[in-house]
Design an enzyme around this catalytic site. Structure first.
Site, PDB file in Angstrom:
ATOM      1  N   GLU A   1      -0.279  -9.347  -0.670  1.00 50.70           N
ATOM      2  CA  GLU A   1      -1.703  -9.665  -0.439  1.00 50.70           C
ATOM      3  C   GLU A   1      -2.493  -9.671  -1.750  1.00 50.70           C
ATOM      4  O   GLU A   1      -3.345 -10.532  -1.968  1.00 50.70           O
ATOM      5  CB  GLU A   1      -2.297  -8.654   0.554  1.00 50.70           C
ATOM      6  CG  GLU A   1      -1.727  -8.844   1.952  1.00 50.70           C
ATOM      7  CD  GLU A   1      -2.087  -7.717   2.908  1.00 50.70           C
ATOM      8  OE1 GLU A   1      -1.771  -6.542   2.573  1.00 50.70           O
ATOM      9  OE2 GLU A   1      -2.685  -7.983   3.947  1.00 50.70           O
TER      10      GLU A   1
ATOM     11  N   GLU B   1       4.736  -5.097   7.263  1.00 51.28           N
ATOM     12  CA  GLU B   1       3.958  -4.019   7.895  1.00 51.28           C
ATOM     13  C   GLU B   1       4.362  -3.779   9.340  1.00 51.28           C
ATOM     14  O   GLU B   1       4.241  -2.668   9.856  1.00 51.28           O
ATOM     15  CB  GLU B   1       2.461  -4.327   7.841  1.00 51.28           C
ATOM     16  CG  GLU B   1       1.836  -4.227   6.450  1.00 51.28           C
ATOM     17  CD  GLU B   1       1.865  -5.528   5.668  1.00 51.28           C
ATOM     18  OE1 GLU B   1       2.665  -6.430   6.013  1.00 51.28           O
ATOM     19  OE2 GLU B   1       1.097  -5.642   4.703  1.00 51.28           O
TER      20      GLU B   1
ATOM     21  N   ALA C   1       0.860  -1.185   0.000  1.00 48.62           N
ATOM     22  CA  ALA C   1       0.000   0.000   0.000  1.00 48.62           C
ATOM     23  C   ALA C   1       0.899   1.239   0.000  1.00 48.62           C
ATOM     24  O   ALA C   1       2.043   1.190   0.472  1.00 48.62           O
ATOM     25  CB  ALA C   1      -0.895  -0.011   1.229  1.00 48.62           C
TER      26      ALA C   1
ATOM     27  N   GLY D   1       0.818  -5.064   0.960  1.00 45.82           N
ATOM     28  CA  GLY D   1      -0.360  -5.156   0.100  1.00 45.82           C
ATOM     29  C   GLY D   1      -0.048  -5.769  -1.264  1.00 45.82           C
ATOM     30  O   GLY D   1      -0.937  -6.321  -1.910  1.00 45.82           O
TER      31      GLY D   1
HETATM   32  N1  CAA Z   1       4.643   3.312  -0.530  1.00 42.89           N
HETATM   33  C1  CAA Z   1       5.058   4.493  -1.016  1.00 42.89           C
HETATM   34  N2  CAA Z   1       6.260   4.662  -1.624  1.00 42.89           N
HETATM   35  C2  CAA Z   1       7.054   3.571  -1.718  1.00 42.89           C
HETATM   36  C3  CAA Z   1       6.676   2.321  -1.205  1.00 42.89           C
HETATM   37  C4  CAA Z   1       5.397   2.216  -0.594  1.00 42.89           C
HETATM   38  N3  CAA Z   1       4.923   1.055  -0.120  1.00 42.89           N
HETATM   39  N4  CAA Z   1       7.682   1.434  -1.428  1.00 42.89           N
HETATM   40  C5  CAA Z   1       8.652   2.118  -2.078  1.00 42.89           C
HETATM   41  N5  CAA Z   1       8.283   3.408  -2.247  1.00 42.89           N
HETATM   42  C6  CAA Z   1       9.044   4.487  -2.871  1.00 42.89           C
HETATM   43  C7  CAA Z   1      10.167   4.984  -1.987  1.00 42.89           C
HETATM   44  O1  CAA Z   1       9.692   5.885  -1.021  1.00 42.89           O
HETATM   45  C8  CAA Z   1      11.090   5.613  -3.009  1.00 42.89           C
HETATM   46  O2  CAA Z   1      10.558   6.846  -3.362  1.00 42.89           O
HETATM   47  P1  CAA Z   1      11.516   8.174  -3.330  1.00 42.89           P
HETATM   48  O3  CAA Z   1      12.475   7.912  -4.465  1.00 42.89           O
HETATM   49  O4  CAA Z   1      10.581   9.298  -3.589  1.00 42.89           O
HETATM   50  O5  CAA Z   1      12.180   8.182  -2.008  1.00 42.89           O
HETATM   51  C9  CAA Z   1      10.920   4.687  -4.240  1.00 42.89           C
HETATM   52  O6  CAA Z   1       9.692   3.993  -4.034  1.00 42.89           O
HETATM   53  C10 CAA Z   1      12.029   3.656  -4.360  1.00 42.89           C
HETATM   54  O7  CAA Z   1      12.121   2.952  -3.124  1.00 42.89           O
HETATM   55  P2  CAA Z   1      13.510   2.757  -2.334  1.00 42.89           P
HETATM   56  O8  CAA Z   1      14.412   3.931  -2.562  1.00 42.89           O
HETATM   57  O9  CAA Z   1      13.174   2.436  -0.908  1.00 42.89           O
HETATM   58  O10 CAA Z   1      14.088   1.497  -3.125  1.00 42.89           O
HETATM   59  P3  CAA Z   1      14.949   0.288  -2.539  1.00 42.89           P
HETATM   60  O11 CAA Z   1      15.285  -0.533  -3.743  1.00 42.89           O
HETATM   61  O12 CAA Z   1      16.038   0.776  -1.660  1.00 42.89           O
HETATM   62  O13 CAA Z   1      13.931  -0.531  -1.604  1.00 42.89           O
HETATM   63  C11 CAA Z   1      11.853  -1.615  -1.031  1.00 42.89           C
HETATM   64  C12 CAA Z   1      12.777  -1.125  -2.165  1.00 42.89           C
HETATM   65  C13 CAA Z   1      12.508  -2.765  -0.276  1.00 42.89           C
HETATM   66  C14 CAA Z   1      10.569  -2.094  -1.717  1.00 42.89           C
HETATM   67  C15 CAA Z   1      11.559  -0.457  -0.044  1.00 42.89           C
HETATM   68  O14 CAA Z   1      11.122   0.667  -0.795  1.00 42.89           O
HETATM   69  C16 CAA Z   1      10.495  -0.763   0.968  1.00 42.89           C
HETATM   70  O15 CAA Z   1      10.785  -1.378   1.963  1.00 42.89           O
HETATM   71  N6  CAA Z   1       9.240  -0.305   0.733  1.00 42.89           N
HETATM   72  C17 CAA Z   1       8.157  -0.424   1.675  1.00 42.89           C
HETATM   73  C18 CAA Z   1       7.650  -1.847   1.765  1.00 42.89           C
HETATM   74  C19 CAA Z   1       6.531  -1.910   2.771  1.00 42.89           C
HETATM   75  O16 CAA Z   1       6.704  -1.605   3.939  1.00 42.89           O
HETATM   76  N7  CAA Z   1       5.342  -2.362   2.338  1.00 42.89           N
HETATM   77  C20 CAA Z   1       4.184  -2.463   3.175  1.00 42.89           C
HETATM   78  C21 CAA Z   1       3.319  -1.252   3.027  1.00 42.89           C
HETATM   79  S1  CAA Z   1       1.974  -1.219   4.206  1.00 42.89           S
HETATM   80  C22 CAA Z   1       0.759  -2.176   3.507  1.00 42.89           C
HETATM   81  O17 CAA Z   1       0.912  -2.723   2.453  1.00 42.89           O
HETATM   82  C23 CAA Z   1      -0.525  -2.290   4.313  1.00 42.89           C
HETATM   83  C24 CAA Z   1      -1.442  -3.371   3.860  1.00 42.89           C
HETATM   84  O18 CAA Z   1      -1.344  -4.492   4.303  1.00 42.89           O
HETATM   85  C25 CAA Z   1      -2.539  -3.092   2.913  1.00 42.89           C
END
Ligand code: CAA
Length: 251
Positions: free
Chosen positions: A107, A127, A61, A104
């Site tokens: 999921e 999460e 998400a 998500g």
């Molecule tokens: N939401 C919003 N933006 C996101 C994102 C997310 N879930 N995941 C990545 N991005 C964005 C980053 O903020 C970054 O944007 P900026 O360049 O503006 O900073 C861009 O995508 C690239 O990401 P990274 O620089 O972090 O890239 P990376 O290769 O170093 O890492 C990653 C990739 C491991 C996917 C890391 O981005 C990450 O951990 N993302 C979050 C994953 C996460 O926590 N997901 C769960 C979300 S909560 C959810 O999903 C609730 C539910 O159950 C419905």
């Protein structure tokens, strides 16, 4: 935010927010749901594939969109509800996952009928690192696939799982080299789309019953679906073709 095209009899939907690793915002999920329903209603489509880029199926998400939401807001405008549009889709939907399928994203992949993974795929429910828990069925569907111990470990620690481990854990149907993922997903969906649509939809319904009913109830319902297929021309054609040693034509 999504790109869609019909290839052969397969509706292909590509999640397309490369700048944020296909983070799933409200607008993307609304577009995805609308496209899934449109393909479900389109007789030119027999099966669907949802995919992302080589780097990301979806990183979950959209955290930036979610971060300032309050409890009353999330309760009154349940932003996850539209994610479940996919569960109304009667035709088979395959997730072709390369790169990350997190939160998500994992999921969403688990809400499709099955997952084909590229060898670089990574699955996880991180999460807990954000101070929340999975909110689109992750605690339930991951646990049904992996069992309690492994699912609990992943959800409590946020640990990610590679493609081979996901295969061994029954989370995905098959792992293929990244370069072959799109072609394999299309070939698999095309095979399904070439079969009797009635039998295919009943098969999907019957397998899903295994997760939504007790064994005896599921087996009874399967029997009704199976017997009802004897009311279709496709059953006559499929079995006659076998006996006559020719390829069946499901029109
Ligand atoms: N939401 C919003 N933006 C996101 C994102 C997310 N879930 N995941 C990545 N991005 C964005 C980053 O903020 C970054 O944007 P900026 O360049 O503006 O900073 C861009 O995508 C690239 O990401 P990274 O620089 O972090 O890239 P990376 O290769 O170093 O890492 C990653 C990739 C491991 C996917 C890391 O981005 C990450 O951990 N993302 C979050 C994953 C996460 O926590 N997901 C769960 C979300 S909560 C959810 O999903 C609730 C539910 O159950 C419905």
């Amino acid at each position: 935010m999504i790109l869609s095209e019909i290839i052969g009899r397969v509706g292909v939907i590509r999640l397309n927010r490369p700048e944020v690793m296909n983070a799933l915002c409200d607008r993307l999920m609304a577009d995805l749901g609308a496209q899934l329903l449109a393909y479900d209603a389109d007789p030119a489509v027999g099966a669907m594939v949802i995919t992302g880029s080589d780097k990301a199926f979806a990183a979950g998400a959209d955290i930036k969109e979610m971060k300032d939401r309050t409890f009353p807001e999330t309760l009154l405008h349940d932003f996850i509800a539209p994610w479940e549009t996919i569960l109304q889709v009667k035709k088979p939907v395959i997730a072709a996952v390369a790169g990350v399928a997190l939160g998500g994203g994992c999921e969403l992949a688990m809400m499709t009928d099955f997952i084909l993974a590229a060898d670089n795929a990574k699955f996880g429910q991180p999460e807990i690192n954000l101070g929340v828990i999975p909110g689109a069925g992750g605690t339930q569907r991951l646990t049904r696939a992996l069992g309690k111990a492994r699912s609990m470990e992943m959800i409590l620690t946020g640990r990610l799982m590679g493609a081979e481990e996901a295969l061994a854990a029954h989370l995905v149907a098959r792992v293929v080299p990244l370069a072959d993922l799109q072609a394999e997903a299309l070939k698999t969906a095309e095979k399904i789309a070439s079969l009797s649509p009635v039998a295919v939809q009943m098969a999907k319904k019957a397998v899903n019953l295994a997760f939504e009913s007790h064994l005896s109830e599921g087996v009874r319902s399967e029997r009704v679906l199976f017997l009802s297929l004897f009311g279709t021309k496709h059953q006559q054609e499929g079995m006659a073709a076998f006996v006559e040693k020719r390829k069946a034509r499901f029109e």
